[in-house]
Design a protein around this motif. Structure first.
Motif, mmCIF file in Angstrom:
data_model
loop_
_atom_site.group_PDB
_atom_site.id
_atom_site.type_symbol
_atom_site.label_atom_id
_atom_site.label_comp_id
_atom_site.label_asym_id
_atom_site.label_seq_id
_atom_site.Cartn_x
_atom_site.Cartn_y
_atom_site.Cartn_z
ATOM 1 N N PHE A 1 0.833 -1.199 0.000
ATOM 2 C CA PHE A 1 0.000 0.000 0.000
ATOM 3 C C PHE A 1 0.871 1.255 0.000
ATOM 4 C CE2 PHE A 1 -2.476 3.375 1.902
ATOM 5 C CZ PHE A 1 -3.723 3.248 1.299
ATOM 6 N N LEU A 2 1.872 1.286 0.898
ATOM 7 C CA LEU A 2 2.757 2.452 0.982
ATOM 8 C C LEU A 2 3.572 2.632 -0.292
ATOM 9 C CD1 LEU A 2 3.967 2.204 4.686
ATOM 10 C CD2 LEU A 2 2.285 3.774 3.728
ATOM 11 N N ASN A 3 4.003 1.529 -0.897
ATOM 12 C CA ASN A 3 4.735 1.619 -2.165
ATOM 13 C C ASN A 3 3.862 2.209 -3.261
ATOM 14 O OD1 ASN A 3 7.207 0.700 -1.244
ATOM 15 N ND2 ASN A 3 6.753 -1.437 -1.685
ATOM 16 N N SER A 4 2.568 1.895 -3.248
ATOM 17 C CA SER A 4 1.665 2.448 -4.263
ATOM 18 C C SER A 4 1.444 3.942 -4.037
ATOM 19 C CB SER A 4 0.322 1.702 -4.264
ATOM 20 O OG SER A 4 -0.420 2.015 -3.107
ATOM 21 N N ILE A 5 1.507 4.393 -2.784
ATOM 22 C CA ILE A 5 1.320 5.810 -2.464
ATOM 23 C C ILE A 5 2.545 6.630 -2.878
ATOM 24 C CG2 ILE A 5 0.996 7.463 -0.552
ATOM 25 C CD1 ILE A 5 -1.515 5.886 -1.165
ATOM 26 N N ARG A 6 3.726 5.998 -2.836
ATOM 27 C CA ARG A 6 4.975 6.709 -3.171
ATOM 28 C C ARG A 6 4.910 7.403 -4.527
ATOM 29 N NH1 ARG A 6 10.338 5.034 -0.827
ATOM 30 N NH2 ARG A 6 9.808 4.001 1.108
ATOM 31 N N SER A 7 4.202 6.803 -5.475
ATOM 32 C CA SER A 7 4.128 7.394 -6.810
ATOM 33 C C SER A 7 3.323 8.699 -6.822
ATOM 34 C CB SER A 7 3.512 6.397 -7.797
ATOM 35 O OG SER A 7 2.189 6.068 -7.384
ATOM 36 N N GLN A 8 2.524 8.923 -5.784
ATOM 37 C CA GLN A 8 1.701 10.133 -5.699
ATOM 38 C C GLN A 8 2.401 11.271 -4.961
ATOM 39 O OE1 GLN A 8 -2.227 9.277 -4.087
ATOM 40 N NE2 GLN A 8 -2.032 7.152 -4.731
ATOM 41 N N ILE A 9 3.531 10.965 -4.327
ATOM 42 C CA ILE A 9 4.217 11.945 -3.487
ATOM 43 C C ILE A 9 5.614 12.214 -4.038
ATOM 44 C CG2 ILE A 9 5.015 12.441 -1.147
ATOM 45 C CD1 ILE A 9 3.028 10.431 -0.111
ATOM 46 N N LYS A 10 6.010 13.464 -3.964
ATOM 47 C CA LYS A 10 7.362 13.823 -4.388
ATOM 48 C C LYS A 10 8.332 13.481 -3.250
ATOM 49 C CE LYS A 10 10.154 17.621 -6.060
ATOM 50 N NZ LYS A 10 10.280 19.073 -6.233
ATOM 51 N N ILE A 11 9.250 12.562 -3.535
ATOM 52 C CA ILE A 11 10.249 12.135 -2.552
ATOM 53 C C ILE A 11 11.639 12.426 -3.109
ATOM 54 C CG2 ILE A 11 11.213 10.201 -1.256
ATOM 55 C CD1 ILE A 11 8.416 8.921 -1.371
ATOM 56 N N LYS A 12 12.411 13.168 -2.328
ATOM 57 C CA LYS A 12 13.768 13.518 -2.737
ATOM 58 C C LYS A 12 14.741 12.986 -1.687
ATOM 59 C CE LYS A 12 16.224 17.741 -2.835
ATOM 60 N NZ LYS A 12 16.141 19.190 -2.842
#
Length: 196
Positions: free
Chosen positions: A178-189
């Motif tokens: 679930f968290l991995n699927s959310i990662r694509s929606q959030i900008k992570i640097k």
């Protein structure tokens, strides 16, 4: 009063000059030396290097105490694991904010008064609470904010696990997916400089 200020103006200018020189030598306000003060940024929320290294050292200490000779083996890839956990925490907080999931003041208060560390003879002891916080270099506001954050993360995890339904997959595997699927929606640097 103005006469006194005028009379002592040369001392004021000397003090002012001294303060400026001190700032220059101590590097306060310098822009030419950027510091790697964060290891990652999740949707604008920074994960500071101090927090990362504190978590990293706590886990290493735990591995040494529990696994003894195998600690070095267990520590392989630990930086990546700690970073992933911290990023996941921020993702959970992002979700909590998005869906108005928050620990209430009552939940925080209940967690404190029911914490066995702050009890004697089965009852909450305020003086012990303050003493333990002082020993850990925390004030009540810091501890309660941290606790509120933990409870919010816990509530968010429960909601995610509950959304799984009757699926055969384990809760931890479901939450990770679930968290991995959310990662694509959030900008992570990720700031790799701060991890070395």
């Amino acid at each position: 009063m103005i006469k006194t200020l005028r009379k002592n103006a040369k001392y004021f200018y000397f003090l002012f000059f001294l303060v400026i020189i001190t700032f220059v030598f101590w590097g306060v306000g310098t822009v030419d030396k950027p510091k790697a003060d964060y290891v990652a940024e999740v949707d604008g929320q920074k994960i500071y290097a101090e927090r990362f290294w504190r978590n990293y050292e706590e886990i290493r200490k735990f591995y040494r105490e529990v696994f003894k000779d195998k600690a070095t083996e267990m520590e392989q890839g630990l930086k990546e694991k700690v970073l992933e956990d911290l990023i996941n925490e921020e993702i959970l907080l992002w979700l909590a904010k998005k869906y108005d999931i928050e620990a209430t003041d009552k939940e925080v208060q209940d967690a404190i008064v029911n914490d066995p560390r702050f009890m004697r003879n089965g009852f909450f002891q305020r003086d012990i609470y303050f003493q333990i916080l002082k020993l850990n270099r925390l004030n009540p506001a810091q501890y309660e904010a941290s606790l509120k954050r933990e409870i919010t993360i816990g509530k968010t995890l429960q909601i995610i696990a509950f959304s799984k339904g009757a699926s055969e997959i384990s809760d931890s595997a479901y939450i990770k997916a679930f968290l991995n699927s959310i990662r694509s929606q959030i900008k992570i640097k990720i700031n790799k400089e701060a991890l070395s």
